[in-house]
Design a protein around this motif. Structure first.
Motif, PDB file in Angstrom:
ATOM      1  N   SER A 156       0.821  -1.220   0.000  1.00  0.00           N
ATOM      2  CA  SER A 156       0.000   0.000   0.000  1.00  0.00           C
ATOM      3  C   SER A 156       0.852   1.267   0.000  1.00  0.00           C
ATOM      4  O   SER A 156       0.307   2.373  -0.098  1.00  0.00           O
ATOM      5  N   GLN A 213       4.020   1.450  -5.092  1.00  0.00           N
ATOM      6  CA  GLN A 213       2.978   1.160  -6.076  1.00  0.00           C
ATOM      7  C   GLN A 213       3.267   1.859  -7.401  1.00  0.00           C
ATOM      8  O   GLN A 213       3.153   1.255  -8.473  1.00  0.00           O
ATOM      9  N   CYS A 271      -6.311  -0.207  -7.228  1.00  0.00           N
ATOM     10  CA  CYS A 271      -6.221  -0.533  -5.795  1.00  0.00           C
ATOM     11  C   CYS A 271      -5.890   0.694  -4.950  1.00  0.00           C
ATOM     12  O   CYS A 271      -6.044   0.653  -3.726  1.00  0.00           O
ATOM     13  N   LYS A 272      -5.430   1.757  -5.583  1.00  0.00           N
ATOM     14  CA  LYS A 272      -5.080   2.962  -4.840  1.00  0.00           C
ATOM     15  C   LYS A 272      -6.358   3.690  -4.432  1.00  0.00           C
ATOM     16  O   LYS A 272      -7.195   4.006  -5.270  1.00  0.00           O
ATOM     17  N   GLN A 273      -6.499   3.934  -3.143  1.00  0.00           N
ATOM     18  CA  GLN A 273      -7.703   4.586  -2.640  1.00  0.00           C
ATOM     19  C   GLN A 273      -7.797   6.033  -3.113  1.00  0.00           C
ATOM     20  O   GLN A 273      -8.870   6.503  -3.493  1.00  0.00           O
ATOM     21  N   SER A 274      -6.677   6.739  -3.088  1.00  0.00           N
ATOM     22  CA  SER A 274      -6.664   8.142  -3.516  1.00  0.00           C
ATOM     23  C   SER A 274      -5.431   8.371  -4.396  1.00  0.00           C
ATOM     24  O   SER A 274      -4.391   8.828  -3.914  1.00  0.00           O
ATOM     25  N   ASP A 308      -2.648   9.948  -6.546  1.00  0.00           N
ATOM     26  CA  ASP A 308      -2.140  11.311  -6.608  1.00  0.00           C
ATOM     27  C   ASP A 308      -1.771  11.665  -8.051  1.00  0.00           C
ATOM     28  O   ASP A 308      -1.972  10.863  -8.972  1.00  0.00           O
ATOM     29  N   SER A 336       0.631   9.219  -9.725  1.00  0.00           N
ATOM     30  CA  SER A 336       0.008   7.967 -10.156  1.00  0.00           C
ATOM     31  C   SER A 336      -0.713   8.151 -11.490  1.00  0.00           C
ATOM     32  O   SER A 336      -0.578   7.329 -12.410  1.00  0.00           O
ATOM     33  N   SER A 342     -11.420  14.606 -10.457  1.00  0.00           N
ATOM     34  CA  SER A 342     -11.074  14.331  -9.058  1.00  0.00           C
ATOM     35  C   SER A 342     -10.491  15.543  -8.354  1.00  0.00           C
ATOM     36  O   SER A 342     -10.181  15.486  -7.161  1.00  0.00           O
TER      37      SER A 342
END
Length: 313
Positions: free
Chosen positions: A160, A165, A187-190, A192, A195, A222
């Motif tokens: 995580s 990642q 899988c990344k919740q937020s 950036d 990413s 977003s």
């Protein structure tokens, strides 16, 4: 080639002349005169003199002094790497994680050697951290190697970690494993900006232009602010699609933020390449003239564009 943690021995000095009592477990301050000299070391010969002094002072084999010696010899000069390997292999019987990580980073040019040090960590029952896997990932060149590191990250509970990642996503995209990169991204919740940029540029380089543009709009929705790396990915897409309107929009955004300058030649060349592929030679010429510094890519791009135009005429 190297003996990692097998049959290690370090020199024990019988002479007590110049021996200094210093316990690194009590204080990690650079209060020992020899260690202070090491921080100011400027050459290989000077390093050898300091190493000899540390041997006479009985600092060899102690964790903190060895960490400083190995750190210096592995990072200061590529020619000193052999000394770092020697110190690590024969004079550091109980390395800590910092020393292991330093060696993996120094051996990142060879995945086999870096992985052997990593195996030594596991055999020593030391828990790797996120830096260990990042240094190991830096040494990997193939999908299979990245997947091994990915599996270890899952087992160690480090998957995580955002930077790890992103690094995995980048390697998967570079090796054409788009689906694996997408799974990590989802899988990344937020996610950036970094990413999103990795995915957008990765999509663009692999010809997945529509996916890159869709992801860009998702990024905007977003609330994230694009940067020059986002623009780079979009310009590649515009060139591939010959979408000059979107390309002009990206150019206008860049102008408002003064991103095209002599210090950002890659972005300027991408803009130039986009206009050439869209057959907008006048705009390409203006972009070329506006570049403060032009490299071989700049000249080749504008000349190939003008040559194609002449052939078409």
């Amino acid at each position: 080639m190297y003996r990692y943690r097998s049959g290690l021995r370090f020199l024990s000095f019988t002479s007590t002349i110049g021996k200094t009592k210093w316990d690194p477990t009590v204080s990690l301050e650079l209060n020992h005169p020899t260690l202070f000299l090491l921080e100011k070391c400027g050459s290989r010969d000077h390093f050898k003199q300091i190493l000899g002094q540390m041997m006479r002072s009985n600092l060899i084999g102690q964790i903190f002094p060895m960490s400083r010696l190995i750190s210096y010899s592995s990072t200061s000069d590529p020619q000193s790497l052999d000394m770092a390997i020697l110190l690590f292999t024969h004079f550091t019987p109980n390395p800590n994680l910092y020393i292991y990580n330093t060696m993996i980073s120094a051996l990142s040019f060879s995945f086999g050697q870096a992985f052997r040090v990593y195996n030594s960590i596991l055999r020593s029952c030391i828990w790797p951290d996120k830096h260990t896997l990042l240094y190991l990932l830096k040494a990997s060149n193939h999908k299979s190697e990245a997947m091994q590191i990915h599996c270890h990250a899952v087992v160690l509970g480090l998957v995580s970690y955002g930077y790890l990642q992103n690094s995995l996503m980048k390697i998967y995209l570079e090796n054409g494993q788009i689906s694996l990169a997408e799974k990590l991204f989802l899988c990344k919740q937020s996610p950036d900006v970094a990413s999103f940029n990795i995915m957008i540029v990765g999509y663009a380089k692999k010809g997945c232009t529509l996916e890159a543009i869709r992801l860009f709009y998702k990024m905007m929705n977003s609330g994230l602010e694009p940067d020059e790396f986002t623009a780079l990915g979009l310009l590649v897409c515009c060139g591939q699609l010959a979408d000059v309107q979107l390309g002009k929009s990206v150019h206008a955004w860049m102008e408002r933020r003064k991103q095209v300058s002599s210090s950002n030649m890659i972005l300027g060349n991408a803009l130039l390449d986009m206009y050439v592929k869209c057959k907008e030679l006048q705009l390409a010429q203006r972009t070329f003239d506006a570049l403060e510094v032009k490299d071989a890519v700049s000249w080749n791009t504008i000349m190939s564009g003008l040559a194609k135009l002449k052939l078409e005429q």
